[in-house]
Design an enzyme around this catalytic site. Sequence first.
Site, mmCIF file in Angstrom:
data_model
loop_
_atom_site.group_PDB
_atom_site.id
_atom_site.type_symbol
_atom_site.label_atom_id
_atom_site.label_comp_id
_atom_site.label_asym_id
_atom_site.label_seq_id
_atom_site.Cartn_x
_atom_site.Cartn_y
_atom_site.Cartn_z
ATOM 1 N N CYS A 12 0.860 -1.182 0.000
ATOM 2 C CA CYS A 12 0.000 0.000 0.000
ATOM 3 C C CYS A 12 0.901 1.238 0.000
ATOM 4 C CB CYS A 12 -0.854 -0.006 1.252
ATOM 5 S SG CYS A 12 0.173 -0.039 2.708
ATOM 6 N N HIS A 36 5.078 -5.498 8.738
ATOM 7 C CA HIS A 36 4.868 -6.885 9.150
ATOM 8 C C HIS A 36 5.325 -7.848 8.065
ATOM 9 C CE1 HIS A 36 1.754 -6.122 12.511
ATOM 10 N NE2 HIS A 36 2.939 -6.388 13.007
ATOM 11 N N HIS A 70 3.461 1.557 11.598
ATOM 12 C CA HIS A 70 2.270 1.541 12.464
ATOM 13 C C HIS A 70 2.336 2.580 13.578
ATOM 14 C CE1 HIS A 70 2.008 -2.741 10.958
ATOM 15 N NE2 HIS A 70 0.841 -2.241 10.654
ATOM 16 N N GLU A 122 -0.310 -0.566 16.059
ATOM 17 C CA GLU A 122 -0.983 0.669 15.615
ATOM 18 C C GLU A 122 -1.905 1.199 16.719
ATOM 19 O OE1 GLU A 122 -3.393 0.394 11.975
ATOM 20 O OE2 GLU A 122 -4.771 1.793 12.900
ATOM 21 N N CYS A 187 -8.611 2.355 6.241
ATOM 22 C CA CYS A 187 -7.791 2.725 5.084
ATOM 23 C C CYS A 187 -8.321 2.106 3.788
ATOM 24 C CB CYS A 187 -6.371 2.248 5.361
ATOM 25 S SG CYS A 187 -5.319 2.391 3.955
ATOM 26 N N SER A 215 0.483 -10.473 10.055
ATOM 27 C CA SER A 215 -0.068 -9.251 9.468
ATOM 28 C C SER A 215 -1.591 -9.326 9.483
ATOM 29 C CB SER A 215 0.456 -9.102 8.030
ATOM 30 O OG SER A 215 -0.460 -8.374 7.254
ATOM 31 N N ASN A 217 -3.893 -7.408 8.034
ATOM 32 C CA ASN A 217 -4.606 -7.272 6.751
ATOM 33 C C ASN A 217 -4.414 -8.517 5.875
ATOM 34 O OD1 ASN A 217 -2.901 -6.547 4.202
ATOM 35 N ND2 ASN A 217 -1.868 -5.543 5.901
ATOM 36 N N SER A 259 1.772 -5.459 3.131
ATOM 37 C CA SER A 259 3.210 -5.292 3.399
ATOM 38 C C SER A 259 4.034 -6.386 2.714
ATOM 39 C CB SER A 259 3.472 -5.249 4.901
ATOM 40 O OG SER A 259 2.814 -6.286 5.551
HETATM 41 S S1 SF4 Z 1 -2.933 2.676 6.930
HETATM 42 FE FE1 SF4 Z 1 -1.834 0.777 6.752
HETATM 43 S S2 SF4 Z 1 -2.745 -0.232 4.950
HETATM 44 FE FE2 SF4 Z 1 -3.286 1.944 4.839
HETATM 45 S S3 SF4 Z 1 -1.726 2.937 3.589
HETATM 46 FE FE3 SF4 Z 1 -1.115 3.124 5.741
HETATM 47 S S4 SF4 Z 1 0.213 1.378 6.142
HETATM 48 FE FE4 SF4 Z 1 -0.947 0.949 4.279
#
Ligand code: SF4
Length: 277
Positions: A12, A36, A70, A122, A187, A215, A217, A259
């Site tokens: 991302c 991660h 994070h 996070e 996000c 991770s 996500n 990631s």
């Molecule tokens: S919040 Fe997390 S998933 Fe979204 S852009 Fe940032 S690092 Fe990437």
Amino acid sequence: MEIRLAKSYGFCFGVKRAIKIAEESPNSVTFGPLIHNKNEINRLKENFNVGLVEEIDEVAPKSRVIVRTHGIPKDKLKILHERDVEVVDATCPFVTKPQQIVEQMSEEGYSVVIFGDKNHPEIKGVMSYAKDPVVVLSVEELQKALPKLKERVATVAQTTRKFSEYTKIVNFLMEHKKEVRVFNTICNATFENQDAARELSREADVMIVIGGKNSSNTKQLFNICKENCPDSYLVENENELQPEWFEGKKLCGITAGASTPDWIIEAVIEKIKKIKV
Ligand code: SF4
């Protein structure tokens, strides 16, 4: 067997940005894992001498410290800034945002509800910016915490949470409190990868999800794929692939967590191409 990539997958914006920052800050350490994905962390160590520390006391004087994607708790960031070290902040701006929101809302006298996992880095970071935050993963947990909340409540969500789950938290707050300030801090990168994984897993007869097993996500991507395609597998790299997963399959779908670097995805695809089905 056809191998097809999801329309959106992998790194991302926040992770790409953090890696670029790390590559431009060689001979440094990250405070906590930058992202991660241990393969990428190893690559940064080997190619750019970017190491890793887990505790403030491990940070050497005059060194350069990169703050992880994070984010880190406010008190730790303050200590780093007070020490004789160079601080390079690679916190994703989408993570900095909820930190700022909960800090401001606390100052304005709102109770803060964070929808997320209190053990995730996070959320540990976001929590540290709020005054007595309530951190929940379900309406049941929120119900128990309700007496602690004022009539004015502000709420944010962990960036990787499902929107549909967050609305349950928000609806419950609306039913029980006089004023509710809702911030959509989920996000888009997560949504895009998830929608594409859902679409592809409906067609594929085997799905490979590539990403770190710790991770959040990546695990969510895996769960989405598994719902649609029972033969879905989560791997960190090409060495974990099992040839029998692909026997008799016609369409192999591939997706990857936010990631997961492209070089790992390419290595997985190359290995699958060599497997006889
Ligand atoms: S919040 Fe997390 S998933 Fe979204 S852009 Fe940032 S690092 Fe990437």
